[in-house]
Design a protein around this motif. Sequence first.
Motif, mmCIF file in Angstrom:
data_model
loop_
_atom_site.group_PDB
_atom_site.id
_atom_site.type_symbol
_atom_site.label_atom_id
_atom_site.label_comp_id
_atom_site.label_asym_id
_atom_site.label_seq_id
_atom_site.Cartn_x
_atom_site.Cartn_y
_atom_site.Cartn_z
ATOM 1 N N UNK A 60 42.206 26.697 63.027
ATOM 2 C CA UNK A 60 43.477 27.357 63.390
ATOM 3 C C UNK A 60 44.633 26.812 62.558
ATOM 4 N N UNK A 61 44.638 25.479 62.358
ATOM 5 C CA UNK A 61 45.679 24.870 61.511
ATOM 6 C C UNK A 61 45.660 25.484 60.116
ATOM 7 N N UNK A 62 44.466 25.611 59.561
ATOM 8 C CA UNK A 62 44.332 26.121 58.191
ATOM 9 C C UNK A 62 44.910 27.518 58.079
ATOM 10 N N UNK A 63 44.614 28.370 59.062
ATOM 11 C CA UNK A 63 45.126 29.738 59.003
ATOM 12 C C UNK A 63 46.646 29.774 59.149
ATOM 13 N N UNK A 64 47.145 28.965 60.077
ATOM 14 C CA UNK A 64 48.596 28.953 60.300
ATOM 15 C C UNK A 64 49.347 28.438 59.067
ATOM 16 N N UNK A 65 48.890 27.331 58.516
ATOM 17 C CA UNK A 65 49.563 26.744 57.353
ATOM 18 C C UNK A 65 49.371 27.608 56.106
ATOM 19 N N UNK A 91 40.946 37.341 58.575
ATOM 20 C CA UNK A 91 42.266 37.353 59.225
ATOM 21 C C UNK A 91 43.445 37.128 58.277
ATOM 22 N N UNK A 92 43.191 36.551 57.107
ATOM 23 C CA UNK A 92 44.319 36.195 56.230
ATOM 24 C C UNK A 92 44.259 36.884 54.875
ATOM 25 N N UNK A 93 43.221 36.631 54.106
ATOM 26 C CA UNK A 93 43.160 37.136 52.735
ATOM 27 C C UNK A 93 43.130 38.668 52.677
ATOM 28 N N UNK A 139 48.712 41.835 48.144
ATOM 29 C CA UNK A 139 49.938 42.095 47.376
ATOM 30 C C UNK A 139 50.871 40.889 47.396
ATOM 31 N N UNK A 140 51.031 40.308 48.587
ATOM 32 C CA UNK A 140 51.904 39.129 48.723
ATOM 33 C C UNK A 140 51.398 37.979 47.850
ATOM 34 N N UNK A 141 50.080 37.747 47.838
ATOM 35 C CA UNK A 141 49.501 36.662 47.051
ATOM 36 C C UNK A 141 49.726 36.889 45.555
#
Length: 929
Positions: free
Chosen positions: A177-182, A216-218, A223-225
């Motif tokens: 969870x930390x990894x996704x949030x950060x 959930x992230x990538x 576009x943002x990345x």
Amino acid sequence: MRSISTPEVPATAAPAATGLVPHTDLIDAPSLTAAICAEIAGLTDTDARAARACAVRHMAAEKARANAALAAAFAEAPLRARELVSDQSRLTDGLVRTALAVAQHLHPLSNPTEGERIAVLAVGGYGRAEMAPHSDVDLLFLTPWKITPWAEAVIESMLYMLWDLKLKVGHSSRTVADCLRLGRDDITIRTALLEHRFICGHALLETELSDRLWGDLFKTTGREFIEAKLAERAERHKRQGGQRYVLEPNVKEAKGGLRDLQTLYWIGKYLHRVPSSAGLVAAGLLTGEEYAQFERAENFLWAARCHLHYIAKRPVDQLTFDMQVEVAARMGYRDGHGRRAVEHFMQDYFRHATRVGELTRVFLTELEARHAKPEARLMGFFSRKSVAKGYKLVQGRIDAADPAKFLSDKLNLLRAFEEALRSGYLLHPNIMRLIAANLDLIDDEMRDDPEAQRIFLDLMLKHGNPERALRRMNELGVLSAFIPEFENIVAMMQFNVYHHYTVDEHIIQTISTLAQIERGELVEDLPLSSSILKEGVSRRVLYVALLLHDIGKGRPEDHSIIGAQMARRIAPRLGLDEEESETVEWLVRYHLLMSDMAQKRDIGDPRTVRDFAKAVKTRKRLDLLTVLTVCDIRGVGPNTWNNWKAMLLRQLHGLTTDALEGGLESINREKREDEAKAALRARLVDWTDEAIRAEWARHYAPYWQGLTTDTQEVFARLLQGLDDTEIRIDLHPEPARDATRAAFALADHPGIFSRLAGALALVGANVVDAKTYTSKDGYATPVFWIQDAEGKPYDVERLPRLTQMIDKTLKGEVVAREALAGRDKVKKREREFRFPTHITFDNEGSEIYTIIEVDTRDRPGLLFDLTRTLAVNNMQISSAVIATYGAQVVDTFYVKDMFGLKLHAKNRQEALEKKLRQAITEGAERASA
């Protein structure tokens, strides 16, 4: 594509999995762990510190043995960088796995809970399994929930062991969870997570992290990345100088360096989840040939970086001058074809960096157009133009409407660049790929086609920004295909601190300067060149001469002579007529003449002007050569051009114009003396006629010809009422010359010029020009033009210190030679430059003086050493002209012997040359000590 001059690992080289060292010889983590645990079990002292020390001793021995094997193998195969970086990573994996196993052995859990699990992941470059010999070890300790005391103890023990192994460990302890949030909030953390790799521990934790990251992230932030990575890349390039051709590039961070290739991989992986850079081909982002270029460039850059680490014994990524020489030697480069090994090496470096730029452009242009820039144009929205028939706009860039039809007319390989300049649109990567893949269409038939010649000349002459087309043509190989002689100088580096650019980029910079002058952008900086172009000269001749002026470089022969011969053949092929070709040939042959005359000779000597006027013969050639010289000097680097050089060239142009228009006989000493005396009288309005006549009478003829009226007025006032024990000094900034004039009036005695030069060196003043005369009544009137270390006028506020130092030097309280010993040092990074000493004696260049020219390596005490040697050998110095080219200097002295005669006798010249060389050698030894 262009060839690279050194053997390389081919695109089909064995994959890194084979290893530089057999894997069984690298590290055996299970056996190492077993040996450590067995010894720990036998320890009487069960203290954790003693156990860790035991583990570190075993691991350090394995690490040292494996690193020695890798270093030896890489020395034998200095281009197998991919295997080395993979093996370094594999070795580190073994050490990390051993450290975790030992830590868990030291902190056993009889009944572990769900929360007492840990996974150790590599991130960043280590996560890619790419490590140079001294790369950081970036670790992520992954736990299911909040870290437990047991996990904390295990991590602490691991880190102590890794630190004791002298590894530079970067680490973080996080939950999934930390990894996704950060990662969502910080693009740097997200990039590190993108490259994570499982090493050891609980594998299901890594699987959970991977699934969550991609799901959930990538998946939703592509576009943002991309935008963040493009912005990061632009900022990094800006920090590194903003261009590919910097003198001392950073292999990792510079434009065209490893980080640019890694950016391509990051974006490809983020968008398409490619497992390695090879996946960029399957994803359709690179062609097979482009990926082969990617691999070759990546291997070369990794090789250079790894050799840097081995040489420095620490993480170093910048190719400083001294490092360039060592890396070139380690990579197997040798001197040859009139060039040093380091120059061959850096030429290959810059060619690879250029290819990285091409690949980056091809890869990113479509992404830029889609995600960051809706239209890529050179001009504003309201100046929009439609594209010509046969072209289409794709995302705001020019592309071929029908590739097959485009290639059916080989002239389109040039027309595309013309269309880009005409319309203001950039070329799309598709059409650039098409051109680069079909350079074989540019053959002799096309080179001889008048229409091809017209298009090429129009690219330079018609659209106002020729450097844009020429730079792109050069990067794609079109320029070398159309002018094959250009190939040799592409990415050619000149190993000295003076030339800031490779030869091809320098040529493009000079053409850019000419275009700026034509656009009226440099009227204030370059009034003479601007007025010459406004009055009208042959633009065709000037542009072609600039394009070809350095084309002879990189050969053992004088590049001006060989270049002129080449220009004579090339100019007609570019559509120039007989007269134009002859003028281009002359300009290339003598493109250094005006610069040399202005910077290495005394313009105040009438013979200098007469000889130069005889060489140029016509006002037309004088004007052409003046503009070419200005563009050439400005194209060397950002801070090469200054007001001092501008003043010298304007002065030489003006005097030569007078000589050509008024006849060479108009340049004579008597006329100059009469004019100088009349001008001085007009200045000394507060003096009586008797005082003025006395001032006229006290000086010999050379004094009136060699100094400006301003300086003569200063000396007239300094000499008034001067007694034999007094030293008078006038320090006056001359911003128009970028120098401060330091005029001295004092009783003459032997060696005065040398002592003053020593005193000036001791207070940090760099002499750019100097003259000295002795009056009939025994007073010396030396004048120096001096700059500070930054090439700016020497600060008048430092006058008290200068006055004090001169006084002490002349009184013998300070011995300049001894005082300079500690300061007269050559910088470490410049020690590898070779500047063979050349000394010439010229009795034709001046009517009354012998001209001694000393060309050698510069250092703070050089002028003092040379002038002291001349004084000891009874040479009277009339003037000294100093021309500095980075770490090289040409000191020119106008001298007479103690009887006031030229130095004609060969044996006396040879004896003096021997003494001068001895002074240079002894000084160089002191400077290098």
